[in-house]
Write an enzyme that holds these catalytic residues in place. Structure first.
Site, PDB file in Angstrom:
ATOM      1  N   HIS A  77      33.516  68.202  35.072  1.00 45.21           N
ATOM      2  CA  HIS A  77      33.892  68.982  33.891  1.00 45.21           C
ATOM      3  C   HIS A  77      34.176  70.430  34.290  1.00 45.21           C
ATOM      4  CE1 HIS A  77      31.702  65.603  32.022  1.00 45.21           C
ATOM      5  NE2 HIS A  77      32.442  65.842  30.955  1.00 45.21           N
TER       6      HIS A  77
ATOM      7  N   ASP B 141      39.883  59.775  32.596  1.00 47.41           N
ATOM      8  CA  ASP B 141      38.828  60.566  31.981  1.00 47.41           C
ATOM      9  C   ASP B 141      39.519  61.704  31.230  1.00 47.41           C
ATOM     10  OD1 ASP B 141      36.331  61.505  31.265  1.00 47.41           O
ATOM     11  OD2 ASP B 141      35.523  61.482  33.299  1.00 47.41           O
TER      12      ASP B 141
END
Length: 574
Positions: free
Chosen positions: A231, A305
């Site tokens: 992230h 993702d």
């Protein structure tokens, strides 16, 4: 007449036997045959095809103008729901939302149903919690060593998701967590053993897909041996191809063999599979098409993702260009999030559409993905079953049976790692003071066993020196200490707090409510228990075990470096 009745009875019984003997997958395949995917594909415009490849996000607990634009103007064919964006609040609200989204899709020209997904992994990652069944996560199931339990957890999750109109779960996590310093996977993994991960993952896949929910194995080719959160940056796995085949790829090959319908990519760089500098697996044709499709024989959906994560968004010109590269690499579904406005998400679809018009990507490549998407929608009966009964949601979500099963699974997961001087189970005289110092409140659960209790709820995860001093002062007035940690091995101030409490030389129990590795920073702890999660079901199971209602039954699904081996686990009396 008797003969005729006997024949009729025989035929009825034969049909019944045939029906009950037909596997769930075969029933779904029969439904899929009645939807002419090629005919639909032939009737689609290029914009509609590209829209089917978008999984979009939005803010709101009911359909908003933004999501309406994405579904109608941009032809988006799929939606992801989050709790942080207020999509998922209560089960009935979620059911009304999904019904509303499907109604919007029904009003479009082609009337194609939506894939509606969320991340309901269980444990620390779960979007639907209020009013739903909270389950222990993967590492807790790994500690329980119970494949049937993994299947049962997935089954009841699937039942609750379908009850609220969610037909795709971005689970199970098949990463093999071999790195204690992994900041993003940890307890989301079943453990460090590839065989255990493969076995429990295969059962979870059956539990989801046999009960009407598309399973999604993630994060391919394996996010378990990283020490960077994708992230926030681009992790690198610097292993040989041979090492990857022995560990990371094992559970994913098993998932392919089990018939998994979706696999999610990882924003990680794996030079042994593609040595292009700084190239995430999500954007790698050698990894997605070469390895996953051709070598491993995978024919289902490949979903990225979230494309807003720094591990991919910070490279190759931002989200639209990265998405284009992902499609070229072999991805079927581009996962976008509410972090992007509707206009920004539409820009992603427009970028891909223009690339096809210019010849940069062939329309045949787009057709391959859209055909897979439509086939999955047909397989799961989404063309027929678009709406859910909101009034029946309370009968199907958070039921007593589901809650009891969750408790059983959590009870089996609690692992007693260390128990010097047989401190556990706790048996305290009434006048003895028990001091609780924890990241998560335990007092209400503890007081049913011992009323003479004081609690200090410690926040944040890295407490200041002043908070540590306050905790030490509180602990001085206690006879026994119960300390709860949360991945203390990743947050130095938590470990500092535990070591400061140790200096008081009082009997002390430490319970790890996330990663089990915490004790490596305070190996002198007298008693140490791992619960693998902080949801109510795990907190309750941990407290019940501490006071002896249930004996500890879990076995470590990971190694705690230098201290305890994989498979270690005590019970009372040892």
């Amino acid at each position: 007449m008797r003969y005729r009745k006997a024949v009729v009875l025989f035929l009825v019984l034969a049909l019944a036997v045939t029906w009950f003997a037909t596997p769930a997958g075969a029933v779904k395949e029969e439904k899929a045959k009645k939807i002419n995917v090629n005919k639909i594909l032939k009737d689609m415009t290029l914009e509609e095809k590209v829209g089917q490849m978008m999984m979009v996000g939005f803010y709101g607990s009911e359909p908003t103008e933004e999501i309406r634009r994405l579904l109608t103007d941009a032809h988006a064919g799929n939606v992801i729901l989050f709790s942080y964006s207020d999509n998922v609040q209560t089960p009935q609200q979620t059911a009304r939302l999904t019904n509303g989204l499907q109604e919007i899709a029904m009003d479009t020209r082609l009337k194609l149903p939506l894939l509606i997904s969320t991340d309901q992994e269980g444990g620390v990652v779960a979007r639907m919690t209020m009013g739903a069944t909270e389950l222990p996560g993967n590492m807790a199931l790994g500690a329980g060593r119970d494949p049937a339990g993994s299947r049962e957890a997935a089954k009841l999750t699937a039942e609750e998701l379908r009850a609220v109109g969610i037909n795709m779960n971005l689970a199970p996590v098949l990463d093999v967590n071999v790195n204690p310093d992994n900041p993003v996977i940890g307890v989301r993994s079943y453990g460090e053993d590839p065989g255990l991960v493969a076995d429990l993952g295969a059962e979870a896949i059956r539990g989801y897909q046999n009960n009407g929910v598309i399973a999604t194995a993630k994060h391919f080719p394996g996010h378990g041996d990283t020490d960077v959160d994708s992230h926030l940056g681009l992790p690198v796995i610097d292993k040989s191809r041979g090492e990857l085949e022995k560990v990371e790829l094992v559970p994913f090959q098993r998932a392919v063999d089990e018939g998994i319908d979706a696999i999610m990519t990882a924003h990680i760089h794996v030079p042994a599979l593609d040595d292009t500098p700084d190239l995430p697996a999500t954007l790698s044709k050698p990894i997605l098409t070469g390895l996953l499709r051709k070598e491993m024989g995978y024919e289902g959906l490949i979903i990225t993702d979230a494309m807003t994560m720094a591990g991919v968004a910070d490279y190759f010109g931002g989200v639209p260009q990265a998405a284009l590269k992902a499609v070229d690499a072999g991805a079927d579904l581009i996962l976008l999030t509410p972090a992007m406005t509707a206009d920004e998400q539409i820009e992603v679809a427009d970028t891909i559409t223009e690339a096809v018009r210019s010849g940069e990507i062939s329309e045949q490549r787009i057709n391959q993905s859209v055909r897979r998407i439509l086939r999955v929608k047909a397989k799961y009966g989404l063309f027929r079953e678009r709406q859910v009964d909101v009034d029946r949601v309370p009968e199907r979500v958070g039921t007593p049976e589901h809650l009891e099963k969750a408790r059983e699974l959590a009870n089996r997961s609690i692992t007693l790692v260390k128990n010097d001087h047989h401190l556990l189970p706790l048996k305290m005289d009434e006048e003895k003071k028990l001091g609780i110092i924890s990241q998560f409140s335990l007092r209400d659960r503890v007081e049913k066993y011992h009323a003479n209790t004081e609690e200090m709820h410690v926040r944040p995860v890295n407490p200041s020196d002043a908070v540590i001093e306050e905790a030490v002062e509180m602990a001085k007035g206690q006879d026994i200490l119960l300390v709860g940690t949360y991945s203390a091995s990743l947050y130095p101030q938590q470990s500092k707090l535990v070591r400061a409490l140790e200096e008081l030389d009082k009997p002390m129990v430490v319970v790890a409510f996330r990663n089990p590795y915490d004790i490596k920073d305070f190996p002198g702890a007298e008693a140490y228990v791992t619960a693998y999660g902080f949801r109510s079901v795990s907190l309750e199971a941990a407290v019940d075990t501490l006071f002896g209602t249930h004996p500890p039954a879990g076995k470590l699904p990971v190694t705690i470096p230098g201290l305890y081996d994989y498979g270690h686990g005590l019970t009372y009396g040892e």
